[in-house]
Design a protein around this motif. Structure first.
Motif, PDB file in Angstrom:
ATOM      1  N   PRO A 345       0.813  -1.224   0.000  1.00  0.00           N
ATOM      2  CA  PRO A 345       0.000   0.000   0.000  1.00  0.00           C
ATOM      3  C   PRO A 345       0.841   1.267   0.000  1.00  0.00           C
ATOM      4  O   PRO A 345       0.568   2.199  -0.769  1.00  0.00           O
ATOM      5  CB  PRO A 345      -0.824  -0.136   1.292  1.00  0.00           C
ATOM      6  CG  PRO A 345      -0.954  -1.619   1.486  1.00  0.00           C
ATOM      7  CD  PRO A 345       0.377  -2.166   1.066  1.00  0.00           C
ATOM      8  N   PHE A 348       2.561   1.728  -3.432  1.00  0.00           N
ATOM      9  CA  PHE A 348       1.623   2.210  -4.450  1.00  0.00           C
ATOM     10  C   PHE A 348       1.314   3.688  -4.260  1.00  0.00           C
ATOM     11  O   PHE A 348       1.387   4.487  -5.197  1.00  0.00           O
ATOM     12  CB  PHE A 348       0.338   1.381  -4.400  1.00  0.00           C
ATOM     13  CG  PHE A 348      -0.744   1.885  -5.308  1.00  0.00           C
ATOM     14  CD1 PHE A 348      -0.816   1.453  -6.621  1.00  0.00           C
ATOM     15  CD2 PHE A 348      -1.688   2.814  -4.861  1.00  0.00           C
ATOM     16  CE1 PHE A 348      -1.808   1.928  -7.479  1.00  0.00           C
ATOM     17  CE2 PHE A 348      -2.674   3.291  -5.705  1.00  0.00           C
ATOM     18  CZ  PHE A 348      -2.732   2.849  -7.015  1.00  0.00           C
ATOM     19  N   LEU A 349       0.965   4.068  -3.034  1.00  0.00           N
ATOM     20  CA  LEU A 349       0.517   5.430  -2.778  1.00  0.00           C
ATOM     21  C   LEU A 349       1.663   6.430  -2.824  1.00  0.00           C
ATOM     22  O   LEU A 349       1.456   7.607  -3.145  1.00  0.00           O
ATOM     23  CB  LEU A 349      -0.209   5.497  -1.437  1.00  0.00           C
ATOM     24  CG  LEU A 349      -1.547   4.739  -1.443  1.00  0.00           C
ATOM     25  CD1 LEU A 349      -2.043   4.498  -0.038  1.00  0.00           C
ATOM     26  CD2 LEU A 349      -2.584   5.505  -2.250  1.00  0.00           C
ATOM     27  N   ALA A 361      -9.733   4.438  -8.149  1.00  0.00           N
ATOM     28  CA  ALA A 361      -9.534   3.575  -6.984  1.00  0.00           C
ATOM     29  C   ALA A 361      -9.329   2.112  -7.369  1.00  0.00           C
ATOM     30  O   ALA A 361      -8.671   1.361  -6.649  1.00  0.00           O
ATOM     31  CB  ALA A 361     -10.717   3.702  -6.033  1.00  0.00           C
ATOM     32  N   PHE A 364      -5.713   0.507  -7.445  1.00  0.00           N
ATOM     33  CA  PHE A 364      -5.010  -0.021  -6.266  1.00  0.00           C
ATOM     34  C   PHE A 364      -4.988  -1.540  -6.289  1.00  0.00           C
ATOM     35  O   PHE A 364      -3.936  -2.167  -6.131  1.00  0.00           O
ATOM     36  CB  PHE A 364      -5.672   0.496  -4.983  1.00  0.00           C
ATOM     37  CG  PHE A 364      -5.030  -0.039  -3.721  1.00  0.00           C
ATOM     38  CD1 PHE A 364      -3.878   0.542  -3.224  1.00  0.00           C
ATOM     39  CD2 PHE A 364      -5.575  -1.127  -3.049  1.00  0.00           C
ATOM     40  CE1 PHE A 364      -3.273   0.051  -2.065  1.00  0.00           C
ATOM     41  CE2 PHE A 364      -4.996  -1.617  -1.893  1.00  0.00           C
ATOM     42  CZ  PHE A 364      -3.838  -1.038  -1.402  1.00  0.00           C
ATOM     43  N   GLN A 365      -6.139  -2.165  -6.490  1.00  0.00           N
ATOM     44  CA  GLN A 365      -6.182  -3.624  -6.510  1.00  0.00           C
ATOM     45  C   GLN A 365      -5.524  -4.184  -7.766  1.00  0.00           C
ATOM     46  O   GLN A 365      -4.835  -5.205  -7.709  1.00  0.00           O
ATOM     47  CB  GLN A 365      -7.625  -4.131  -6.408  1.00  0.00           C
ATOM     48  CG  GLN A 365      -7.714  -5.660  -6.356  1.00  0.00           C
ATOM     49  CD  GLN A 365      -9.039  -6.149  -5.827  1.00  0.00           C
ATOM     50  OE1 GLN A 365      -9.858  -5.371  -5.344  1.00  0.00           O
ATOM     51  NE2 GLN A 365      -9.270  -7.453  -5.900  1.00  0.00           N
ATOM     52  N   THR A 368      -1.623  -3.805  -7.021  1.00  0.00           N
ATOM     53  CA  THR A 368      -1.041  -4.427  -5.822  1.00  0.00           C
ATOM     54  C   THR A 368      -1.567  -5.836  -5.573  1.00  0.00           C
ATOM     55  O   THR A 368      -0.926  -6.612  -4.858  1.00  0.00           O
ATOM     56  CB  THR A 368      -1.351  -3.581  -4.561  1.00  0.00           C
ATOM     57  OG1 THR A 368      -2.762  -3.607  -4.309  1.00  0.00           O
ATOM     58  CG2 THR A 368      -0.867  -2.153  -4.731  1.00  0.00           C
ATOM     59  N   LEU A 372      -9.058  -2.700  -1.885  1.00  0.00           N
ATOM     60  CA  LEU A 372      -8.981  -1.335  -1.368  1.00  0.00           C
ATOM     61  C   LEU A 372      -9.336  -1.286   0.111  1.00  0.00           C
ATOM     62  O   LEU A 372      -8.873  -0.393   0.843  1.00  0.00           O
ATOM     63  CB  LEU A 372      -9.919  -0.428  -2.171  1.00  0.00           C
ATOM     64  CG  LEU A 372      -9.794   1.070  -1.915  1.00  0.00           C
ATOM     65  CD1 LEU A 372      -8.418   1.584  -2.336  1.00  0.00           C
ATOM     66  CD2 LEU A 372     -10.899   1.835  -2.650  1.00  0.00           C
TER      67      LEU A 372
END
Length: 422
Positions: A345, A348-349, A361, A364-365, A368, A372
Motif C-alpha cells: 500500500p 503504491f501510494l 480507486a 489499487f487492486q 497491488t 482497497l
C-alpha cells in the motif's frame, strides 16, 4: 529525468538471483490478475563531473570522458537485457527512458546499436516514447541529429538554471549561453522535449527564480520539470557545512510562483514536479506514478516487475567496473527481493499520490493485488484531515471512485504518505 526517489523493482523466477545477488525467501501470496504496463529504464553511469547535489549513481571516468568504455558498456547492456528476457517474455514495452549520469555522452552510433538491440529483443508498442537525458554541456548539433535518427523521440535537458552564479554553485559544466543553445538544438530535432529547472538554490532570490522560469518559458518547452533543491546526505552538499539555501518561507514563495506562472502559461501541473502542455505528459514517468512495471538495466539500475507470484525488486551492480565484469556473464543483478504484502500500500501510494489529479480507486487492486479495503481506515482518516478527497465520477452507465490529494495534501505529501506506512 532519472528514476524518482522511489525504489524501483522486478519479478518472476529465481534465475535473476544469480551472481551473488541477495534474495528474499519467496513471494507473498498475490492477488494480481494481470501484469501492468511495462517500461524499460537504461542507466548510463558516467558524467563529465559529479554535481555536488546529485545522489544518483553517477561517476567521473578516470582519464576523462574519452576513456568511457562505450562499446563494452553497450555489450554489457545487451547481455543484461538478454538475461532478463524470461522475466518479461512477450510483454510489450510502451516507453524507454535512458537516464544517468549523462547518456548524451554516448555517441550516436552507440545509441543506435543499443536501441537496435532493444527492438530486436522486446516488442515495442507503436509510437513508443523513447526519452534520452542530455546535459547542455555535451550538446552538439550532430549528436542530437544522430539521437533522433536512432529513434529517440523525446529529449530531457538538465538546465537547472540560466544564472551563471547559480550554475557555478551547482557545479554544472555548462554556462547560460550553452543552456540556451542546447534548448534551440533540442527544439530543432525533437517535437517533444523537457527542461529540468531547480529552485531554492544557494543564495537564490525569489526574483531570480522567476527570471529562470521566464527564460525557460521563452523557448515554449512542451514539458517542464521544476524541482526544489534538496540536500541529500550522500552528496557534497549534504556534508557539513551545507550551502546557504533560502529559508522555508522564501522557498514556499518560489514554489507558489512557479505553479502560478506555469498555470498562467497553459501548463498542466499533473505531478508534484512536472508541468506539461496538453498532450505532452511524460508517459514513462506516468507509468512510474501509476505503479506500472519497469525493467531496469545498466549499472545501479532498479526495476519493478509483477507476475502471478507477486512483485519483485531488483538492483544491478552499482559500480561500473563490477557491472562491466558481471553483466556479460549473466550476473548483472546485485539484489533481488520480493515485496512484502504489507509494504505494497505505501509503495503504491508513494507513487500514485504524486499525481495531482489522483487515480481511479480500482487501480489499487489492479496494481497491488490487494483489496482497497486494506487501506480503508487510513483513507478515511486522511480525508477527515483534509489531505485527500474521495469522490465518484461518471463512467458510462456507472460511477467509479476517484482518490486524489487535496491542495493541502500535495503541500504536505510526506505527512499524507506516513499514514500508509506498514
Amino acid at each position: 529525468m532519472p528514476l524518482p526517489k522511489v525504489i524501483p523493482l522486478s519479478a518472476s523466477n529465481g534465475a535473476a538471483s544469480r551472481g551473488g545477488a541477495t534474495s528474499a525467501s519467496g513471494p507473498a501470496a498475490s492477488g494480481l490478475v494481470a501484469p501492468p504496463p511495462l517500461s524499460l529504464y537504461i542507466h548510463v553511469p558516467w558524467c563529465v563531473r559529479k554535481c555536488p547535489y546529485c545522489d544518483f549513481n553517477s561517476h567521473e571516468p578516470r582519464g576523462g570522458v574519452g576513456e568511457i568504455p562505450e562499446d563494452a558498456y553497450v555489450d554489457a547492456l545487451i547481455a543484461d537485457l538478454e538475461a532478463a528476457l524470461p522475466l518479461v517474455w512477450g510483454r510489450p514495452v510502451g516507453t524507454i527512458f535512458i537516464g544517468g549520469g549523462t547518456p548524451s555522452l554516448l555517441s550516436g552510433a552507440a545509441l543506435e546499436r543499443l536501441l537496435g538491440a532493444v527492438r530486436a529483443r522486446l516488442p515495442l508498442t507503436p509510437g513508443a516514447e523513447i526519452t534520452l537525458e542530455a546535459n547542455p554541456g555535451t550538446a552538439e548539433a550532430g549528436k542530437f541529429a544522430a539521437f533522433a535518427a536512432a529513434g529517440v523521440t523525446r529529449l530531457s535537458l538538465g538546465i537547472q538554471s540560466f544564472n551563471p552564479r547559480h550554475l557555478k554553485a551547482l557545479g554544472r559544466i555548462h554556462d547560460d549561453n550553452e543552456a540556451r543553445a542546447a534548448i534551440e538544438l533540442a527544439a530543432r530535432h525533437f517535437d517533444r522535449f523537457n527542461l529540468d529547472l531547480m529552485y531554492g538554490l544557494p543564495g537564490q532570490t525569489l526574483d531570480e527564480a522567476r527570471t529562470d522560469l521566464d527564460t525557460a518559458l521563452s523557448f515554449a518547452p512542451p514539458h517542464l520539470s521544476a524541482y526544489h533543491l534538496t540536500l541529500e546526505p550522500n552528496t557534497a552538499f549534504g556534508h557539513t557545512p551545507p550551502p546557504d539555501l533560502p529559508d522555508d518561507e522564501v522557498a514556499a514563495d518560489m514554489q507558489e510562483a512557479v505553479e502560478a506562472r506555469l498555470a498562467a502559461a497553459g501548463y498542466e501541473h499533473y505531478e508534484t514536479s512536472a508541468f506539461a502542455k496538453a498532450g505532452y505528459r511524460c508517459q514513462h514517468n506516468l507509468n512510474y506514478w501509476t505503479f506500472g512495471d519497469y525493467l531496469g538495466i545498466g549499472a545501479g539500475a532498479h526495476g519493478k516487475l509483477s507476475s502471478h507470484e507477486g512483485i519483485r525488486r531488483q538492483m544491478r551492480w552499482k559500480s561500473p567496473r563490477d557491472y562491466l565484469a558481471k553483466a556479460p556473464l549473466g550476473e548483472a543483478v546485485q539484489s533481488d527481493e520480493w515485496v512484502a504484502a504489507e509494504e505494497l500500500p505505501f509503495e503504491f501510494l508513494m507513487n500514485a499520490l504524486r499525481l495531482n489529479d489522483g487515480f481511479d480507486a480500482r487501480l489499487f487492486q489492479e496494481r497491488t493485488g490487494l483489496p482497497l479495503l486494506t487501506i480503508a481506515r487510513q483513507l478515511e482518516a486522511a480525508q477527515a484531515d483534509g489531505l485527500l478527497v474521495r469522490d465518484f465520477r461518471p463512467a458510462g452507465e456507472s460511477q467509479l471512485e476517484w482518490i486524489a490529494p487535496t491542495p493541502r495534501g500535495r503541500r504536505f505529501l510526506n505527512t499524507l504518505l506516513q499514514r500508509f506506512l506498514p
